[in-house]
Design an enzyme around this catalytic site. Structure first.
Site, PDB file in Angstrom:
ATOM      1  N   GLU A  49       0.873  -1.117   0.121  1.00 44.34           N
ATOM      2  CA  GLU A  49       0.053   0.046   0.106  1.00 44.34           C
ATOM      3  C   GLU A  49       0.892   1.434  -0.128  1.00 44.34           C
ATOM      4  O   GLU A  49       0.475   2.221  -0.353  1.00 44.34           O
ATOM      5  CB  GLU A  49      -0.652   0.093   1.088  1.00 44.34           C
ATOM      6  CG  GLU A  49      -1.959  -0.962   1.210  1.00 44.34           C
ATOM      7  CD  GLU A  49      -2.601  -1.050  -0.153  1.00 44.34           C
ATOM      8  OE1 GLU A  49      -3.416   0.171  -0.458  1.00 44.34           O
ATOM      9  OE2 GLU A  49      -3.068  -1.929  -0.656  1.00 44.34           O
ATOM     10  N   SER A  97      18.850  -8.589  -9.272  1.00 44.96           N
ATOM     11  CA  SER A  97      17.467  -8.592 -10.114  1.00 44.96           C
ATOM     12  C   SER A  97      17.738  -9.795 -11.117  1.00 44.96           C
ATOM     13  O   SER A  97      16.689 -10.630 -11.605  1.00 44.96           O
ATOM     14  CB  SER A  97      17.124  -7.237 -10.846  1.00 44.96           C
ATOM     15  OG  SER A  97      16.778  -6.483  -9.906  1.00 44.96           O
ATOM     16  N   HIS A 149       3.184 -10.492  -9.538  1.00 48.95           N
ATOM     17  CA  HIS A 149       4.609 -10.467  -9.530  1.00 48.95           C
ATOM     18  C   HIS A 149       5.063  -9.532  -8.823  1.00 48.95           C
ATOM     19  O   HIS A 149       6.202  -9.753  -8.104  1.00 48.95           O
ATOM     20  CB  HIS A 149       5.081 -10.611 -11.071  1.00 48.95           C
ATOM     21  CG  HIS A 149       6.560 -10.845 -11.220  1.00 48.95           C
ATOM     22  ND1 HIS A 149       6.958 -11.802 -10.671  1.00 48.95           N
ATOM     23  CD2 HIS A 149       7.351  -9.841 -11.383  1.00 48.95           C
ATOM     24  CE1 HIS A 149       8.448 -11.686 -10.903  1.00 48.95           C
ATOM     25  NE2 HIS A 149       8.708 -10.456 -11.162  1.00 48.95           N
ATOM     26  N   SER A 150       4.933  -8.426  -9.034  1.00 53.70           N
ATOM     27  CA  SER A 150       5.280  -7.199  -8.350  1.00 53.70           C
ATOM     28  C   SER A 150       4.424  -5.972  -8.439  1.00 53.70           C
ATOM     29  O   SER A 150       3.240  -6.158  -8.996  1.00 53.70           O
ATOM     30  CB  SER A 150       6.708  -6.740  -8.689  1.00 53.70           C
ATOM     31  OG  SER A 150       6.674  -6.148 -10.016  1.00 53.70           O
TER      32      SER A 150
END
Length: 472
Positions: A149, A235, A364-365
């Site tokens: 959030e 990443s 996923h993100s």
């Protein structure tokens, strides 16, 4: 019981392996017959627990390919002593099929209602450990909800949750030693929390301030801590896997009573680094544990489009690595499998692969909207009916170790800690501009010096295009 899919060079090593696994797991000798284990519906990992799960440590138990090998009319008196071992000849020309129609079973301890399965043999968990495991799972779940959030409010640039995969995070961390080296992917912050990385440190990293150990150089959720033997998240997919093997081999050379543990998702198994790492580990007999989170989706690519094999567990077998498929939504099963895998890795000095079936409930993100490629009711089913947090909670409550009062106090406390940590991190100063260029070389190189000068000139010329809260 924990069933490992193994590979053996000969019958003698097979016998030795069975005895050692039996000792590690506390079971009897090898079994000549077994009750067929429950199968897994290939579509969306919907388990069936209608049959008792009984398994042994014998090889290829449900493999059609192995059955085909055994059916070959071998001429045992005609063998070739080829590099790698003796091979018998056959006059039959037959091809081994691509895969088995009967899938490798999935080890679990708790059923969907949090009840212990019948005939299960698992590593025992004390009240103190169980309560801590549940508390950390709730902490991770709450942290993900709040930071998600916070990102949606525009206060941080990126976030990635572990929703639905809390058991893989926390139970695996609980089964390891602090001396074990962790090489994560990016969905394992629970392992770091378990080792003592605080919620405040999590917040500092996500906000990229001066208190961030990475000095704000990494994007949010790319945690790392030397103190906690946790390599910094990177990443690029699967790059950590061959690195983990190297770290494990170093531990082996130094005679350390520790192993390396690396995580990745099902999508990473399509990368070359996965296969290089697996073969590297098997050949070098490195004490490394590969924990593969088969969560159903590699971003928007479903597992059906990812590979044609029976998931990932059989890939370990192909490389000569002991492997097991585990219910990743069952904290006790994950704990037992990782605890046992660690003993095997260190005592046997060999790699182990664990495929954890744990559906990715979250997107996923924050850069992804998974409702565009999978139905909402499927997500809700796994979120509500298959929650690893709820299942483990029912087991802890049934043991009389947890109450509604405990639940309210824990969730309230964690939420307060998180809100305070976010406020502190948000107000902290950003790292100075010069930190973009330092810590790579002992002495700043000429090309980096030139880049810094060019950047400063650009900021002077276009000050409104650069953040005003970064000290120059």
């Amino acid at each position: 019981m924990i069933s490992l899919v193994c590979s053996y060079k000969n019958n003698r090593s097979r016998s030795l392996v069975q005895n050692k696994v039996s000792l590690l797991l506390g079971i009897g000798g090898s079994r000549s017959t077994t009750t067929p284990p429950p199968l897994i519906n290939h579509h969306r990992f919907r388990y069936s627990s209608s049959q008792p799960f009984v398994a042994s440590s014998t090889r290829y138990e449900s493999s059609k390919a192995q059955a085909q090998l055994e059916d070959f009319q071998q001429h045992d008196d005609q063998v070739i002593d080829f590099p790698g071992g003796k091979v018998a000849f056959t006059s039959e020309m037959r091809f081994i099929s691509d895969t088995s129609h009967k899938r490798v079973p999935c080890y679990r301890v708790l059923d969907d209602d949090g009840e212990l399965m019948t005939h299960t043999n698992h590593v025992q968990v004390s009240k103190e450990l169980a309560v801590r495991m549940y508390s950390e799972m709730v902490t991770l779940q709450t942290m993900d909800s709040i930071f998600y959030e916070v990102q949606r409010q525009g206060r941080i640039s990126f976030y990635l949750t572990s929703m639905g995969e809390e058991a893989v995070n926390i139970a695996s961390a609980a089964a390891l030693s602090s001396d074990d080296i962790i090489l994560p992917q990016y969905r394992e912050p629970g392992v770091l929390l378990w080792r003592g990385f605080t919620l405040q440190q999590i917040a500092h990293q996500c906000f990229g301030n001066t208190n961030d150990l990475g000095k704000g150089r990494q994007m949010p959720i790319h945690y790392g801590s030397n103190k906690h033997n946790y390599f910094t998240v990177s990443s690029p997919i699967a790059t950590q896997l061959p690195q983990a093997v190297g770290a494990a081999y170093s531990l082996k050379m130094d005679g350390k009573n520790a192993c390396a543990v690396t995580f990745c998702g099902d999508g990473a198994t399509s990368e070359g680094d996965f296969h290089a790492g697996m073969n590297f580990a098997a050949v070098m007999e490195a004490p490394v544990i590969f924990i593969i989170r088969n969560n159903g989706w590699a971003i928007s690519t479903p597992v059906e489009d990812q590979f044609r094999s029976d998931g990932i567990v059989v890939k370990g077998q192909a490389y000569g690595i002991w492997s097991i498929r585990v219910d990743g939504n069952d904290a006790l099963a994950v704990y037992s499998a990782v605890h046992t895998a660690r003993e095997i890795a260190i005592k046997e000095q060999r790699p182990v692969l664990i495929e954890a079936l744990s559906y990715r409930v979250g997107h996923h993100s924050t850069s992804d909207d998974s409702t565009k490629y999978r139905p909402i009711d499927e997500i809700e089913y796994w979120k509500m009916e298959r929650s690893p947090v709820n299942r483990f909670k029912r087991w802890v409550e049934r043991n009389g170790w947890w109450s509604d009062k405990d639940e309210l106090e824990l969730r309230s406390s964690v939420r307060k800690q998180l809100m305070h940590a976010i406020q502190v991190a948000e107000k902290a100063q950003k790292p100075p501009l010069e930190d973009l260029f330092t810590d790579v070389y002992y002495q700043l190189s000429s090309n980096l010096e030139e880049q810094e000068k060019l950047l400063r000139k650009a900021i002077e010329k276009h000050p409104k295009d650069y953040p005003s809260d970064v000290p120059l």
